[in-house]
Design an enzyme around this catalytic site. Sequence first.
Site, PDB file in Angstrom:
ATOM      1  N   CYS A 164       0.841  -1.193   0.000  1.00 37.12           N
ATOM      2  CA  CYS A 164       0.000   0.000   0.000  1.00 37.12           C
ATOM      3  C   CYS A 164       0.880   1.248   0.000  1.00 37.12           C
ATOM      4  CB  CYS A 164      -0.887  -0.029   1.241  1.00 37.12           C
ATOM      5  SG  CYS A 164      -1.607   1.563   1.633  1.00 37.12           S
ATOM      6  N   GLU A 165       0.648   2.111  -0.979  1.00 33.10           N
ATOM      7  CA  GLU A 165       1.507   3.296  -1.068  1.00 33.10           C
ATOM      8  C   GLU A 165       1.140   4.353  -0.035  1.00 33.10           C
ATOM      9  OE1 GLU A 165       1.005   4.669  -5.047  1.00 33.10           O
ATOM     10  OE2 GLU A 165      -0.711   5.940  -4.580  1.00 33.10           O
ATOM     11  N   HIS A 166       0.031   4.174   0.645  1.00 33.31           N
ATOM     12  CA  HIS A 166      -0.349   5.136   1.678  1.00 33.31           C
ATOM     13  C   HIS A 166       0.215   4.773   3.047  1.00 33.31           C
ATOM     14  CE1 HIS A 166      -3.865   5.740  -1.207  1.00 33.31           C
ATOM     15  NE2 HIS A 166      -3.049   6.746  -1.353  1.00 33.31           N
ATOM     16  N   HIS A 167       0.435   3.483   3.268  1.00 37.36           N
ATOM     17  CA  HIS A 167       0.916   3.054   4.585  1.00 37.36           C
ATOM     18  C   HIS A 167       2.185   2.212   4.533  1.00 37.36           C
ATOM     19  CE1 HIS A 167      -3.495   3.718   5.083  1.00 37.36           C
ATOM     20  NE2 HIS A 167      -3.080   4.346   6.145  1.00 37.36           N
ATOM     21  N   GLN A 205      -4.630  -0.638  -5.156  1.00 39.34           N
ATOM     22  CA  GLN A 205      -5.082  -1.820  -5.890  1.00 39.34           C
ATOM     23  C   GLN A 205      -5.736  -1.457  -7.228  1.00 39.34           C
ATOM     24  OE1 GLN A 205      -7.054  -4.785  -3.460  1.00 39.34           O
ATOM     25  NE2 GLN A 205      -8.184  -5.571  -5.221  1.00 39.34           N
ATOM     26  N   HIS A 233      -5.724  -5.984   2.540  1.00 37.07           N
ATOM     27  CA  HIS A 233      -4.825  -4.862   2.815  1.00 37.07           C
ATOM     28  C   HIS A 233      -4.459  -4.892   4.296  1.00 37.07           C
ATOM     29  CE1 HIS A 233      -5.811  -2.357  -0.941  1.00 37.07           C
ATOM     30  NE2 HIS A 233      -6.406  -3.532  -1.084  1.00 37.07           N
ATOM     31  N   CYS A 235      -3.102  -2.653   5.871  1.00 34.41           N
ATOM     32  CA  CYS A 235      -3.395  -1.353   6.498  1.00 34.41           C
ATOM     33  C   CYS A 235      -4.840  -1.306   6.982  1.00 34.41           C
ATOM     34  CB  CYS A 235      -3.110  -0.208   5.528  1.00 34.41           C
ATOM     35  SG  CYS A 235      -4.020  -0.313   3.985  1.00 34.41           S
TER      36      CYS A 235
END
Length: 277
Positions: A164-167, A205, A233, A235
């Site tokens: 995940c590019e956010h977490h 995703q 995920h 996250c």
Amino acid sequence: MKLNGTSSNIPPNGTSTNGQPSNGNHKNGYALNKHFAGMPDHGMPDHDVPDNELLNHDELVDEIGDAHGAASIDTPMRSDAFAIDDDLKIDLIEEHFREIMSILGLDLTDDSLKGSPRRVAKMYVNEIFSGLNPANKPAPTLFDNKFRYNEMLVEKDITVQTYCEHHFVPIIGRAHVAYISSGKVIGLSKLNRVVEYFSKRPQVQERLTIQIAEELKRVLETDDVAVIIDAKHLCVSTRGVRDINSSTTTSAYGGKFSEEATKQEFLRYVAQPSVTI
Ligand SMILES: [Zn+2]
């Protein structure tokens, strides 16, 4: 404070430099921020966080992280992404990850911890984010469709392991891909390789699904391509809402797969129990 600022350093006293070039010279005499100073970022707009009566800055960042939307089909990359080589990237990430661990209060002289910064740096560059580099894209092996096989080919249950590019925590699941030959066929393992290549990036995703579909369309010279990804995920399961049961399904249907009958045929194949040998 910037939402998507360029590489900002946190100096030892812990105050933010607010995106300004730091004095953090690399041991090789290389200054990370100096090198990148003035270089434009790409991808998400680099704007100041608007005043928001409902959300403070941290809450806004969390909201964006939870939205999991992709702003573009292309992974947002800097124009100078490959101005430095992998060896230097590993050195720099090692240095910065050591700083992260140190800020967290970990004792970097401990035998168990002291190798972690370099281990993480090598893992980032050589393994889990190696798909950022187009040089690592698998070369397609195409064959003529000698058998005149004109039905759909489905490769299902391809393992997906991405981040995940956010977490920056894992997304783990399965991809099912299909295509109808336009005259060329691809080596079966190349379908797995394409999924793997785009997975080895910080991802959302939705974008991963589209990137795989677009690459297969390009390589196979047909729009008749379908991709489904079903993934968990971490996250979502290990932080935030902490739901260990939910999973996320995304799909991309091109060409004939947009037609209901073809789509349903694909979905039937996907729903069938996998062969066990
Ligand atoms: Zn996430």
